[in-house]
Design an enzyme around this catalytic site. Structure first.
Site, PDB file in Angstrom:
ATOM      1  CG  ASP A  59      14.687  16.170 -41.348  1.00  0.00           C
ATOM      2  OD1 ASP A  59      15.409  15.335 -41.914  1.00  0.00           O
ATOM      3  OD2 ASP A  59      14.067  17.066 -41.955  1.00  0.00           O
ATOM      4  CD  GLU A  64      25.851  16.013 -35.028  1.00  0.00           C
ATOM      5  OE1 GLU A  64      26.969  15.690 -34.630  1.00  0.00           O
ATOM      6  OE2 GLU A  64      25.517  15.961 -36.228  1.00  0.00           O
ATOM      7  CG  ASP A  65      21.168  18.665 -37.105  1.00  0.00           C
ATOM      8  OD1 ASP A  65      22.357  18.997 -37.158  1.00  0.00           O
ATOM      9  OD2 ASP A  65      20.637  17.875 -37.907  1.00  0.00           O
ATOM     10  NE  ARG A  84      16.039  18.688 -38.414  1.00  0.00           N
ATOM     11  CZ  ARG A  84      17.223  18.117 -38.219  1.00  0.00           C
ATOM     12  NH1 ARG A  84      18.184  18.303 -39.087  1.00  0.00           N
ATOM     13  NH2 ARG A  84      17.447  17.363 -37.167  1.00  0.00           N
ATOM     14  NE  ARG A 130      19.003  23.172 -43.218  1.00  0.00           N
ATOM     15  CZ  ARG A 130      18.758  21.877 -43.065  1.00  0.00           C
ATOM     16  NH1 ARG A 130      19.012  21.292 -41.901  1.00  0.00           N
ATOM     17  NH2 ARG A 130      18.251  21.163 -44.046  1.00  0.00           N
ATOM     18  CG  HIS A 160      24.849  20.000 -40.868  1.00  0.00           C
ATOM     19  ND1 HIS A 160      23.994  18.927 -40.757  1.00  0.00           N
ATOM     20  CD2 HIS A 160      24.108  21.118 -40.617  1.00  0.00           C
ATOM     21  CE1 HIS A 160      22.783  19.382 -40.455  1.00  0.00           C
ATOM     22  NE2 HIS A 160      22.816  20.690 -40.363  1.00  0.00           N
ATOM     23  CB  CYS A 247      23.051  13.994 -37.751  1.00  0.00           C
ATOM     24  SG  CYS A 247      22.902  12.901 -39.131  1.00  0.00           S
TER      25      CYS A 247
HETATM   26  N1  GLY Z   1      17.394  15.915 -43.606  1.00  0.00           N
HETATM   27  C1  GLY Z   1      18.358  16.472 -42.742  1.00  0.00           C
HETATM   28  C2  GLY Z   1      18.274  17.942 -42.735  1.00  0.00           C
HETATM   29  O1  GLY Z   1      18.138  18.505 -43.802  1.00  0.00           O
HETATM   30  O2  GLY Z   1      18.302  18.575 -41.727  1.00  0.00           O
END
Ligand code: GLY
Length: 257
Positions: A59, A64-65, A84, A130, A160, A247
């Site tokens: 990912d 951005e995350d 991640r 998340r 998100h 993102c």
């Molecule tokens: N595939 C993007 C996420 O789930 O973070």
């Protein structure tokens, strides 16, 4: 304006998925679409730093995350999906090159940058699968000396907060009110996505221009009718990875301060 982006991982087909089903993803097409996305940013005047692909982090194109970049400082996140978390260390050197002060959300709290919508000194954070309240509290403490106010926003049915709402300008939002309570944003003008395009609220704002996926023509027409110049890009393979346009970049206005 500047942006950090990361090339698409060849392992993107192994991405996290939460609210959509798994479909075959053509990694080569995803890489080509990502290059088109970078070209569109460049045409809109953004200076893009493209980081290399991370073969072991499916990912990692969704930079951005991993980091929240403010004018005054950067905050490295702690993504909600365990797969991640290594993306944060991967991007940290690039972040340290653009901000002297770099803070970090600490365990066990989690937050994804896709849940963080900043409009001026207002910061809205989605309480999603998340991102949790303790991370939002940490972020509020980090940002308080810089005059930012942080608001937690309940949401549902999407990955998100920025799946449900993004800013078209400092006073106008594009929103899907089925996924987030519009009352949290009552001081802003609100433009609703077309009811047949629930995923269309995620757009990138670059000055007065809007970058959005090609797959939402009805909402694109609504945004254009409201007076915005829209650039549409085909990101179909990234959408299969539950990605969108915000993102794939970390946007900021000033280099190191
Ligand atoms: N595939 C993007 C996420 O789930 O973070």
């Amino acid at each position: 304006m500047h942006a950090l982006c990361r090339a698409v991982s060849p392992a993107i087909a192994d991405c996290e998925l939460s609210f959509i089903g798994r479909e075959a993803i053509d990694a080569a097409l995803a890489q080509a679409q990502h290059l088109d996305y970078i070209s569109a940013l460049t045409r809109l005047g953004v200076s893009v730093t493209e980081l290399p692909a991370e073969p072991d982090l499916p990912d990692s194109v969704f930079v951005e995350d991993t980091v929240l970049l403010f004018d005054e400082l950067a905050v490295l996140t702690r993504p909600g999906a365990e797969s991640r978390r290594a993306e944060v260390d991967a991007i940290a050197p690039a972040v340290q090159a653009v901000r002297k002060q770099v803070e970090r959300i600490s365990a066990p709290s989690t937050i994804d940058g896709g849940d963080v919508l900043r409009i001026g000194k207002r910061v809205f954070v989605g309480l999603s699968q998340r991102s949790n309240q303790s991370a939002i509290d940490q972020l509020a403490d980090i940002l308080k000396p810089f005059g930012y106010s942080v608001t937690a926003v309940p949401m549902q049915d999407c990955l998100h907060l920025k799946s449900a709402v993004t800013a078209l300008s400092d006073d106008t939002l594009l929103i899907n009110p089925d996924w987030v309570d519009a009352a949290y944003f009552k001081e802003y003008q609100q433009i609703r996505v077309d009811e047949h395009e629930p995923h269309a609220a995620n757009v990138v704002r670059i000055d007065t221009s809007i970058l959005m996926p090609l797959s939402f023509p009805k909402t694109q027409a609504i945004v254009e009718a409201a007076g915005y110049a829209v650039t549409a890009v085909d990101v179909s393979e990234l959408q299969k990875a539950e990605g969108a346009v915000t993102c794939c970049s970390v946007l900021f206005t000033q280099w190191a301060i």
